[in-house]
Scaffold this motif. Structure first.
Motif, PDB file in Angstrom:
ATOM      1  N   GLU A  10      -7.122  19.049  62.517  1.00  0.00           N
ATOM      2  CA  GLU A  10      -5.737  19.477  62.613  1.00  0.00           C
ATOM      3  C   GLU A  10      -5.311  20.341  61.432  1.00  0.00           C
ATOM      4  OE1 GLU A  10      -3.201  16.162  63.160  1.00  0.00           O
ATOM      5  OE2 GLU A  10      -4.430  15.307  64.741  1.00  0.00           O
ATOM      6  N   SER A  11      -6.125  20.381  60.415  1.00  0.00           N
ATOM      7  CA  SER A  11      -5.809  21.167  59.233  1.00  0.00           C
ATOM      8  C   SER A  11      -5.944  22.654  59.548  1.00  0.00           C
ATOM      9  CB  SER A  11      -6.741  20.782  58.092  1.00  0.00           C
ATOM     10  OG  SER A  11      -6.509  21.606  56.989  1.00  0.00           O
ATOM     11  N   LYS A  12      -5.232  23.478  58.794  1.00  0.00           N
ATOM     12  CA  LYS A  12      -5.310  24.922  58.984  1.00  0.00           C
ATOM     13  C   LYS A  12      -6.513  25.511  58.271  1.00  0.00           C
ATOM     14  CE  LYS A  12      -0.437  25.580  59.777  1.00  0.00           C
ATOM     15  NZ  LYS A  12       0.769  26.309  59.445  1.00  0.00           N
ATOM     16  N   ARG A  13      -7.141  24.753  57.373  1.00  0.00           N
ATOM     17  CA  ARG A  13      -8.328  25.234  56.674  1.00  0.00           C
ATOM     18  C   ARG A  13      -9.497  25.267  57.634  1.00  0.00           C
ATOM     19  NH1 ARG A  13      -9.661  21.854  51.532  1.00  0.00           N
ATOM     20  NH2 ARG A  13     -10.454  20.645  53.242  1.00  0.00           N
ATOM     21  N   ARG A  14     -10.335  26.280  57.478  1.00  0.00           N
ATOM     22  CA  ARG A  14     -11.549  26.366  58.280  1.00  0.00           C
ATOM     23  C   ARG A  14     -12.679  25.660  57.560  1.00  0.00           C
ATOM     24  NH1 ARG A  14     -13.276  31.952  59.705  1.00  0.00           N
ATOM     25  NH2 ARG A  14     -14.790  30.716  60.844  1.00  0.00           N
ATOM     26  N   ALA A  15     -13.578  25.121  58.326  1.00  0.00           N
ATOM     27  CA  ALA A  15     -14.752  24.470  57.745  1.00  0.00           C
ATOM     28  C   ALA A  15     -15.655  25.531  57.138  1.00  0.00           C
ATOM     29  CB  ALA A  15     -15.503  23.706  58.826  1.00  0.00           C
ATOM     30  N   PRO A  16     -16.257  25.246  55.989  1.00  0.00           N
ATOM     31  CA  PRO A  16     -17.171  26.231  55.400  1.00  0.00           C
ATOM     32  C   PRO A  16     -18.405  26.396  56.278  1.00  0.00           C
ATOM     33  CG  PRO A  16     -17.257  24.172  54.189  1.00  0.00           C
ATOM     34  CD  PRO A  16     -16.146  24.047  55.184  1.00  0.00           C
ATOM     35  N   SER A  17     -18.982  27.572  56.254  1.00  0.00           N
ATOM     36  CA  SER A  17     -20.184  27.852  57.023  1.00  0.00           C
ATOM     37  C   SER A  17     -21.315  26.955  56.546  1.00  0.00           C
ATOM     38  CB  SER A  17     -20.581  29.315  56.838  1.00  0.00           C
ATOM     39  OG  SER A  17     -21.857  29.549  57.352  1.00  0.00           O
ATOM     40  N   ARG A  18     -22.112  26.485  57.475  1.00  0.00           N
ATOM     41  CA  ARG A  18     -23.225  25.603  57.105  1.00  0.00           C
ATOM     42  C   ARG A  18     -24.239  26.335  56.253  1.00  0.00           C
ATOM     43  NH1 ARG A  18     -24.004  22.692  62.929  1.00  0.00           N
ATOM     44  NH2 ARG A  18     -21.824  22.135  63.146  1.00  0.00           N
ATOM     45  N   LEU A  19     -24.423  27.625  56.547  1.00  0.00           N
ATOM     46  CA  LEU A  19     -25.357  28.406  55.728  1.00  0.00           C
ATOM     47  C   LEU A  19     -24.840  28.566  54.303  1.00  0.00           C
ATOM     48  CD1 LEU A  19     -26.496  31.173  58.227  1.00  0.00           C
ATOM     49  CD2 LEU A  19     -27.791  29.211  57.396  1.00  0.00           C
ATOM     50  N   LYS A  20     -23.529  28.703  54.149  1.00  0.00           N
ATOM     51  CA  LYS A  20     -22.969  28.805  52.805  1.00  0.00           C
ATOM     52  C   LYS A  20     -23.149  27.500  52.042  1.00  0.00           C
ATOM     53  CE  LYS A  20     -19.429  32.274  53.693  1.00  0.00           C
ATOM     54  NZ  LYS A  20     -17.987  32.528  53.751  1.00  0.00           N
ATOM     55  N   VAL A  21     -22.990  26.381  52.727  1.00  0.00           N
ATOM     56  CA  VAL A  21     -23.149  25.078  52.076  1.00  0.00           C
ATOM     57  C   VAL A  21     -24.599  24.893  51.621  1.00  0.00           C
ATOM     58  CG1 VAL A  21     -23.103  22.578  52.462  1.00  0.00           C
ATOM     59  CG2 VAL A  21     -21.234  23.998  53.285  1.00  0.00           C
ATOM     60  N   VAL A  22     -25.546  25.209  52.491  1.00  0.00           N
ATOM     61  CA  VAL A  22     -26.959  25.067  52.126  1.00  0.00           C
ATOM     62  C   VAL A  22     -27.328  26.080  51.037  1.00  0.00           C
ATOM     63  CG1 VAL A  22     -29.325  25.283  52.987  1.00  0.00           C
ATOM     64  CG2 VAL A  22     -27.613  24.082  54.334  1.00  0.00           C
ATOM     65  N   GLY A  23     -26.808  27.304  51.132  1.00  0.00           N
ATOM     66  CA  GLY A  23     -27.066  28.314  50.104  1.00  0.00           C
ATOM     67  C   GLY A  23     -26.521  27.898  48.754  1.00  0.00           C
ATOM     68  N   LEU A  24     -25.337  27.305  48.746  1.00  0.00           N
ATOM     69  CA  LEU A  24     -24.762  26.813  47.495  1.00  0.00           C
ATOM     70  C   LEU A  24     -25.607  25.688  46.916  1.00  0.00           C
ATOM     71  CD1 LEU A  24     -22.438  26.878  45.439  1.00  0.00           C
ATOM     72  CD2 LEU A  24     -21.268  25.205  46.886  1.00  0.00           C
ATOM     73  N   GLY A  63     -32.230  20.899  46.556  1.00  0.00           N
ATOM     74  CA  GLY A  63     -30.778  21.104  46.613  1.00  0.00           C
ATOM     75  C   GLY A  63     -30.309  21.560  47.981  1.00  0.00           C
ATOM     76  N   GLY A  64     -31.065  22.451  48.616  1.00  0.00           N
ATOM     77  CA  GLY A  64     -30.708  22.887  49.962  1.00  0.00           C
ATOM     78  C   GLY A  64     -30.802  21.757  50.970  1.00  0.00           C
ATOM     79  N   GLY A  65     -31.812  20.925  50.842  1.00  0.00           N
ATOM     80  CA  GLY A  65     -31.950  19.783  51.745  1.00  0.00           C
ATOM     81  C   GLY A  65     -30.838  18.776  51.584  1.00  0.00           C
ATOM     82  N   VAL A  66     -30.482  18.491  50.350  1.00  0.00           N
ATOM     83  CA  VAL A  66     -29.387  17.547  50.098  1.00  0.00           C
ATOM     84  C   VAL A  66     -28.072  18.109  50.623  1.00  0.00           C
ATOM     85  CG1 VAL A  66     -28.014  16.473  48.270  1.00  0.00           C
ATOM     86  CG2 VAL A  66     -30.503  16.426  48.152  1.00  0.00           C
ATOM     87  N   ALA A  67     -27.832  19.393  50.399  1.00  0.00           N
ATOM     88  CA  ALA A  67     -26.607  20.014  50.913  1.00  0.00           C
ATOM     89  C   ALA A  67     -26.585  20.004  52.432  1.00  0.00           C
ATOM     90  CB  ALA A  67     -26.483  21.444  50.388  1.00  0.00           C
ATOM     91  N   VAL A  69     -28.014  17.754  54.404  1.00  0.00           N
ATOM     92  CA  VAL A  69     -27.753  16.382  54.856  1.00  0.00           C
ATOM     93  C   VAL A  69     -26.281  16.043  54.690  1.00  0.00           C
ATOM     94  CG1 VAL A  69     -28.179  13.957  54.327  1.00  0.00           C
ATOM     95  CG2 VAL A  69     -30.085  15.549  54.507  1.00  0.00           C
ATOM     96  N   PHE A  70     -25.711  16.335  53.528  1.00  0.00           N
ATOM     97  CA  PHE A  70     -24.301  16.019  53.326  1.00  0.00           C
ATOM     98  C   PHE A  70     -23.411  16.883  54.205  1.00  0.00           C
ATOM     99  CE2 PHE A  70     -25.764  14.109  49.281  1.00  0.00           C
ATOM    100  CZ  PHE A  70     -25.240  12.849  49.493  1.00  0.00           C
ATOM    101  N   GLY A  71     -23.797  18.125  54.444  1.00  0.00           N
ATOM    102  CA  GLY A  71     -23.027  18.983  55.348  1.00  0.00           C
ATOM    103  C   GLY A  71     -23.058  18.454  56.767  1.00  0.00           C
ATOM    104  N   ALA A  72     -24.220  17.967  57.213  1.00  0.00           N
ATOM    105  CA  ALA A  72     -24.334  17.405  58.557  1.00  0.00           C
ATOM    106  C   ALA A  72     -23.516  16.129  58.690  1.00  0.00           C
ATOM    107  CB  ALA A  72     -25.793  17.149  58.891  1.00  0.00           C
ATOM    108  N   THR A  73     -23.472  15.337  57.637  1.00  0.00           N
ATOM    109  CA  THR A  73     -22.661  14.117  57.667  1.00  0.00           C
ATOM    110  C   THR A  73     -21.188  14.465  57.806  1.00  0.00           C
ATOM    111  OG1 THR A  73     -24.274  13.061  56.235  1.00  0.00           O
ATOM    112  CG2 THR A  73     -22.145  11.988  56.432  1.00  0.00           C
TER     113      THR A  73
END
Length: 91
Positions: A10-24, A63-67, A69-73
């Protein structure tokens, strides 16, 4: 009673891209690999380039794997699908 926060959908914020999360996550892992290499050099270990490459690549992958997993959660909590849908033939 305290006010409850709105769900993410319901929030107006968009979810970050999964690729951006893994890249970060990979970028943070690579930075941590450089820090570990610096600590090894200060501790008297050899400062070879292959050691630096090994540490940077391995910690970036972790780091990409951990991101991922947490992104998928986080995605699962919002009710999105994690796995792709596959068509199955009916016999």
């Amino acid at each position: 009673m305290p006010a409850m926060a709105k769900p993410f959908a319901e929030s107006k914020r968009r979810a970050p891209s999964r690729l951006k999360v893994v890249g970060l996550g990979m970028a943070l892992g690579a930075v941590w690999g450089v820090v570990m290499w610096g600590i090894f050099v200060l501790a008297g270990r050899p400062a070879a380039g292959d050691v630096l490459a090994y540490l940077v690549l391995s910690t970036a992958m972790i780091g990409g794997g951990v991101a991922g997993v947490f992104g998928a959660t986080d995605v699962k909590r919002r009710g999105e699908r994690i796995a792709p849908r596959f068509r199955r033939r009916r016999k």
